[in-house]
Design a protein around this motif. Structure first.
Motif, PDB file in Angstrom:
ATOM      1  N   THR A  30      -9.241   1.242   2.560  1.00 16.42           N
ATOM      2  CA  THR A  30      -9.315   2.613   2.411  1.00 16.42           C
ATOM      3  C   THR A  30     -10.260   3.079   1.557  1.00 16.42           C
ATOM      4  OG1 THR A  30      -7.336   2.257   1.223  1.00 16.42           O
ATOM      5  CG2 THR A  30      -6.815   2.492   3.363  1.00 16.42           C
ATOM      6  N   ILE A  67      -2.059   1.774  12.362  1.00 15.96           N
ATOM      7  CA  ILE A  67      -2.276   3.037  11.782  1.00 15.96           C
ATOM      8  C   ILE A  67      -3.935   3.415  11.808  1.00 15.96           C
ATOM      9  CG2 ILE A  67      -1.629   4.827   9.828  1.00 15.96           C
ATOM     10  CD1 ILE A  67       0.715   3.134  11.376  1.00 15.96           C
ATOM     11  N   VAL A 111      -2.944  11.817   3.806  1.00 15.47           N
ATOM     12  CA  VAL A 111      -1.585  11.115   3.484  1.00 15.47           C
ATOM     13  C   VAL A 111      -1.316  11.057   1.906  1.00 15.47           C
ATOM     14  CG1 VAL A 111      -0.090   8.915   3.667  1.00 15.47           C
ATOM     15  CG2 VAL A 111      -1.813   9.564   5.515  1.00 15.47           C
ATOM     16  N   SER A 129      -0.858  -7.892   0.743  1.00 13.99           N
ATOM     17  CA  SER A 129      -2.214  -8.662   1.004  1.00 13.99           C
ATOM     18  C   SER A 129      -2.248 -10.133   0.375  1.00 13.99           C
ATOM     19  CB  SER A 129      -3.225  -7.851   0.345  1.00 13.99           C
ATOM     20  OG  SER A 129      -2.950  -7.637  -0.847  1.00 13.99           O
ATOM     21  N   ASP A 155      -3.248 -12.167   4.161  1.00 18.34           N
ATOM     22  CA  ASP A 155      -4.425 -11.575   4.286  1.00 18.34           C
ATOM     23  C   ASP A 155      -4.975 -11.615   5.731  1.00 18.34           C
ATOM     24  OD1 ASP A 155      -7.181 -11.033   4.426  1.00 18.34           O
ATOM     25  OD2 ASP A 155      -7.947 -12.317   2.716  1.00 18.34           O
ATOM     26  N   ILE A 156      -4.680 -10.362   6.226  1.00 20.07           N
ATOM     27  CA  ILE A 156      -5.013 -10.146   7.681  1.00 20.07           C
ATOM     28  C   ILE A 156      -6.573 -10.613   8.157  1.00 20.07           C
ATOM     29  CG2 ILE A 156      -3.143  -8.414   7.891  1.00 20.07           C
ATOM     30  CD1 ILE A 156      -5.605  -6.373   8.554  1.00 20.07           C
ATOM     31  N   LYS A 205     -12.791   1.949  11.319  1.00 18.28           N
ATOM     32  CA  LYS A 205     -11.681   2.362  11.823  1.00 18.28           C
ATOM     33  C   LYS A 205     -11.715   2.780  13.224  1.00 18.28           C
ATOM     34  CE  LYS A 205      -8.256   2.817   9.937  1.00 18.28           C
ATOM     35  NZ  LYS A 205      -6.782   2.102   9.549  1.00 18.28           N
ATOM     36  N   TYR A 250     -16.234   4.104   6.649  1.00 19.09           N
ATOM     37  CA  TYR A 250     -14.843   3.971   6.808  1.00 19.09           C
ATOM     38  C   TYR A 250     -14.508   4.253   8.211  1.00 19.09           C
ATOM     39  CZ  TYR A 250     -10.022   5.270   6.371  1.00 19.09           C
ATOM     40  OH  TYR A 250      -8.563   5.623   6.497  1.00 19.09           O
ATOM     41  N   GLY A 279       0.952  -1.219  -0.118  1.00 18.74           N
ATOM     42  CA  GLY A 279      -0.006   0.020   0.079  1.00 18.74           C
ATOM     43  C   GLY A 279       0.913   1.255  -0.028  1.00 18.74           C
ATOM     44  N   GLN A 280       0.186   2.357  -0.105  1.00 19.08           N
ATOM     45  CA  GLN A 280       1.014   3.728   0.092  1.00 19.08           C
ATOM     46  C   GLN A 280       1.903   3.672   1.065  1.00 19.08           C
ATOM     47  OE1 GLN A 280       0.112   8.452  -0.488  1.00 19.08           O
ATOM     48  NE2 GLN A 280      -1.455   7.260   0.614  1.00 19.08           N
ATOM     49  N   LEU A 281       1.178   3.610   2.288  1.00 18.48           N
ATOM     50  CA  LEU A 281       2.263   3.749   3.608  1.00 18.48           C
ATOM     51  C   LEU A 281       3.165   2.569   3.575  1.00 18.48           C
ATOM     52  CD1 LEU A 281       2.905   5.445   6.056  1.00 18.48           C
ATOM     53  CD2 LEU A 281       1.170   4.160   7.275  1.00 18.48           C
TER      54      LEU A 281
END
Ligand code: NAP
Length: 288
Positions: free
Chosen positions: A61, A98, A150, A31, A35-36, A128, A124, A10-12
């Motif tokens: 996201t 995060i 971000v 992922s 896969d979490i 979170k 979303y 991912g981005q981060l």
């Protein structure tokens, strides 16, 4: 010391891979590799790597899509997070998760503190927030790092969208009635590294980390376009017209105020807030 990074593509995730923690061995899993939401895989991964630190950069996201995919969003942002934090408690791993300013409703007139009441206004944000609550309940050794707006050279983000649009268009309408502080992914990676360094002083805590200067989306876009044009990275200048959020139709409502008060992490870890102007100039000069 092994540090396990989820959501590594991912981005981060990319930003952390580019600027890994200053200590320990970073193990990066995307992922497909982890896969979490898969409980069996979770046990397997913890069994194989025995991480001392887990950084969870994996998340659902897609803010607008989440309005229709609540279950999918909850599976990643809440249920999997609950499992990861419980697994960290069982194995004595330090869990860095995060999170986002979207856990707040954005109605405050001042920057949000870690102790302010959460009240998400979209799905979303709701999922979170559920993830955060599960971590708080887990009694694991954790740090929840809430960040906002971000951007980076990687993945999908506002900066990259503006550069794509700016290549073709000379005029653009952008929302100006939402304020925030853009946060560079590389700076978040630095904040995570600092949290790891100071982990012995952290006993289950929430931290805010974002840009040092407040702006709005329209002014942020203007800065990107002006810098890009000046650096010769766009063939023409781009005119930005202010519009109200109510005139920009999206499925999910966004908070009007996304600004986070970052004094706590600043004091504990002695780190600078994200200088997004410097980051924009750096990304443009190195990647365009
Ligand atoms: N972007 C922002 O402006 C922003 C603002 C505040 C907070 N945050 C938070 O920052 C964190 C990182 O966001 P980001 O910008 O890096 O988002 P991103 O680019 O969408 O990255 C999320 C990563 O999570 C992965 N993922 C999704 N479902 C997964 C699963 N079941 N198992 C493992 N990995 C999974 C995705 O992989 P696939 O692509 O393969 O699905 C993707 O690589 C998230 O917690 C987000 O909530 C972001």
């Amino acid at each position: 010391m092994k540090i396990l990074l989820t959501g590594a593509d991912g981005q981060l995730g990319h930003s952390i891979r580019k600027k890994p923690p200053s200590e320990g061995q970073l193990i990066t899993l995307n992922s497909k590799e982890f896969d979490i939401t898969d409980p069996v895989k979770t046990d397997e991964i913890f069994g194989i790597y025995k991480p001392a630190v887990v950084i969870n950069a994996a998340a659902y996201t897609a803010v607008d899509k989440a309005e229709e995919e609540e279950q999918q969003a909850r599976a990643v942002n809440a249920l999997a997070v609950k499992r990861l934090s419980e697994k960290c408690r069982q194995t004595d791993a330090f869990f860095i998760h995060i999170s986002t300013d979207y856990v707040f409703d954005g109605k405050s007139d001042t920057p949000y503190k870690e102790t302010d009441k959460i009240n998400p206004i979209n799905i979303y944000g709701k999922t979170k927030a559920e993830g955060e609550k599960a971590i708080l309940r887990s009694k694991s050794h954790f740090a929840i790092l809430r960040t906002s707006w971000v951007f980076s050279e990687y993945g999908h983000n506002f900066f990259k969208t503006m550069m794509k649009i700016g290549a073709d268009k000379k005029n653009l309408k952008v929302v100006y009635d939402q304020i925030g502080a853009p946060t560079y992914g590389g700076d978040i990676a630095g904040a995570i590294s600092a949290l790891i360094k100071h982990r012995d002083k952290i006993d289950g805590d929430i931290f805010h980390y974002c840009g040092e200067e407040i702006t709005n989306w329209a002014d942020f876009a203007r800065y990107i376009f002006n810098e890009a044009f000046e650096q010769g990275k766009l063939p023409h200048s781009v005119e930005v017209e202010d519009i109200l959020s109510k005139d920009y139709k999206v499925a999910a409502t966004r908070p009007k105020n996304s600004v986070l008060d970052c004094k706590k992490i600043n004091t504990l870890c002695d780190i600078k807030l994200s200088d997004w102007r410097v980051a924009v100039r750096k990304i443009l000069s190195e990647n365009y």
